[in-house]
Design an enzyme around this catalytic site. Structure first.
Site, PDB file in Angstrom:
ATOM      1  N   TYR A 101       0.845  -1.189   0.000  1.00  0.00           N
ATOM      2  CA  TYR A 101       0.000   0.000   0.000  1.00  0.00           C
ATOM      3  C   TYR A 101       0.882   1.241   0.000  1.00  0.00           C
ATOM      4  CZ  TYR A 101      -3.114   3.662   1.585  1.00  0.00           C
ATOM      5  OH  TYR A 101      -3.818   4.837   1.670  1.00  0.00           O
ATOM      6  N   GLU A 189      -3.570   7.402  -4.016  1.00  0.00           N
ATOM      7  CA  GLU A 189      -3.367   6.085  -3.417  1.00  0.00           C
ATOM      8  C   GLU A 189      -3.076   5.034  -4.487  1.00  0.00           C
ATOM      9  OE1 GLU A 189      -6.144   4.876   0.075  1.00  0.00           O
ATOM     10  OE2 GLU A 189      -6.698   3.601  -1.604  1.00  0.00           O
TER      11      GLU A 189
END
Ligand code: GDP
Ligand code: MN
Length: 378
Positions: A101, A189
């Protein structure tokens, strides 16, 4: 403003981030055609402004073009978190070795663009933050100096032990910072950032929110707006120049001024209620705004009572009263309306409302209590 994955990927690609190719389809036939063009296994991905598409069945692997068509057929028209899927992205499938992530957002606590990275990618980062906060490494970037190479490497080294992979990730993190700042984003993101068995690091998902206040100077990014993908209430609020944020409660709030709107929501909570929204009709006198506000509030099926809290300074109470009366004549409003107003032209407003069968109050405390009680069936 949120943009779709395929749009965020265009922006990421332009910043140099390795992103697999992809094309968007709005029919199953087109999805099949794209899949045939790529050959091999593809992924068919719902394009909606929502995360968790994988869990909702909106991300599917297809090993043949026919299968891609079938998946597209199932995904197009699907609802994910209340939003309808109108397009799918068809992209060659990757062989995933690891999922990490990488995210950056404007953080209130550090008052700076702040990275969060974790080797535990793919899933909800909120869940990782909850169950295993040590698995997330954070870094606030000083915007005067930007992202420094050693900082990017420090973040990347938490993702991979392997030097070659960490170097690639480090470059991607720096590129993401550039994409984030040059797009005027509030959030960017990559989840997951993958590594492959062949030793490559790539972004296979992309999420990007643009600060609305940046759009006027970024026309090429403003063009990404997809009205069909936005909730109707948000579009209507923007057109009418109202600040509106939908929340999960049942007390619809219509207030003038952001500070008073916040205070009203606080008081609703204080008396045990839950606000359905933040809505600031602004300082100007304009009955049309009130009509738009009521359209927006009543479009939320959770609203059980509508609470007006108006302080008449520049705003004239009679304009608000006229707006309420006009709205009740033009739209069918089911929830009861409770009105508090005080200040400029208060008496006139009370008269207008009384003529239309409404009573108005001047005590904020009293109306908020009353509104909360009504949602509890009293
Ligand atoms: P999200 O659920 O909305 O975040 O959508 P993602 O694009 O992140 O996809 C969800 C999951 O699907 C990923 O975490 C991967 O595990 C899987 N996935 C997505 N693309 C691929 C791919 O190209 N190959 C493989 N094997 N899995 C993929
Ligand atoms: Mn994802």
């Amino acid at each position: 403003m949120n943009v779709h994955e395929y749009q965020a990927k265009e922006i990421f690609r332009a910043a140099g981030i390795p992103v697999p190719p992809g094309e968007v389809a709005d029919t199953p036939e087109r999805a099949e055609e794209i899949a045939r063009g790529y050959g091999g296994t593809v992924v068919v991905k719902a394009q909606v402004h929502s995360g968790g598409r994988g869990k909702a069945g909106g991300v599917k692997l297809a090993s043949t073009p026919e299968e891609a068509r079938q998946h597209a057929d199932a995904i197009l028209g699907m609802e994910i978190n209340g939003l309808t899927v109108n397009q799918v992205l068809v992209t060659p499938a990757e062989d995933i070795a690891t999922e990490s992530y990488v995210g950056i957002l404007i953080d209130r606590k550090t008052q700076a663009p702040t990275f969060m990275v974790s080797a535990e990618g793919g899933i909800d980062i909120e869940q990782v933050a909850h169950t295993n906060p040590d698995a997330i490494r954070k870094l606030a970037v000083d915007p005067r100096y930007g992202m420094l190479p050693h900082q990017a490497y420090w973040l990347a080294s938490t993702l991979y032990d392997d030097q070659a992979l960490a170097k690639q990730a480090s470059r991607i993190i720096a590129q993401l910072y550039d994409a984030f700042t040059s797009a005027g984003a509030s959030m960017a993101e990559i989840n997951p950032l993958i590594s492959t068995d062949a030793g490559e690091v790539k972004a296979i998902d992309a999420k990007l929110s643009i600060d609305d206040n940046e759009l006027f100077r970024k026309p090429s990014i403003a063009e990404y707006r997809d009205l069909s993908a936005e909730p109707w209430a948000e579009t209507r609020a923007r057109e009418a120049d109202l600040s509106y944020v939908k929340l999960d409660g049942n007390v619809g709030c219509c207030v003038n001024g952001a500070g008073l709107a916040m205070a009203t929501m606080d008081l609703v909570k204080f008396y045990g209620g839950e606000p359905a929204n933040f809505l600031d009709i602004g300082g100007s006198s304009n009955p049309e705004k009130v009509v738009a506000a009521l359209e927006i509030i009543t479009s939320d099926p959770n609203v059980e009572v509508i609470l007006f809290n108006i302080f008449g300074g520049i705003t004239r109470c009679d304009d608000v009263a006229n707006g309420i009366v006009a709205a009740t004549q033009s739209i069918d409003i089911k929830p009861p309306i409770i009105i508090r107003l005080t200040g400029t032209n208060e008496e006139l407003a009370i008269q207008i409302l009384a003529d239309a069968g409404f009573s108005a109050f001047t005590s904020m405390d009293e109306v908020v209590q009353r509104a909360v009680q009504m949602t509890k069936g009293n």
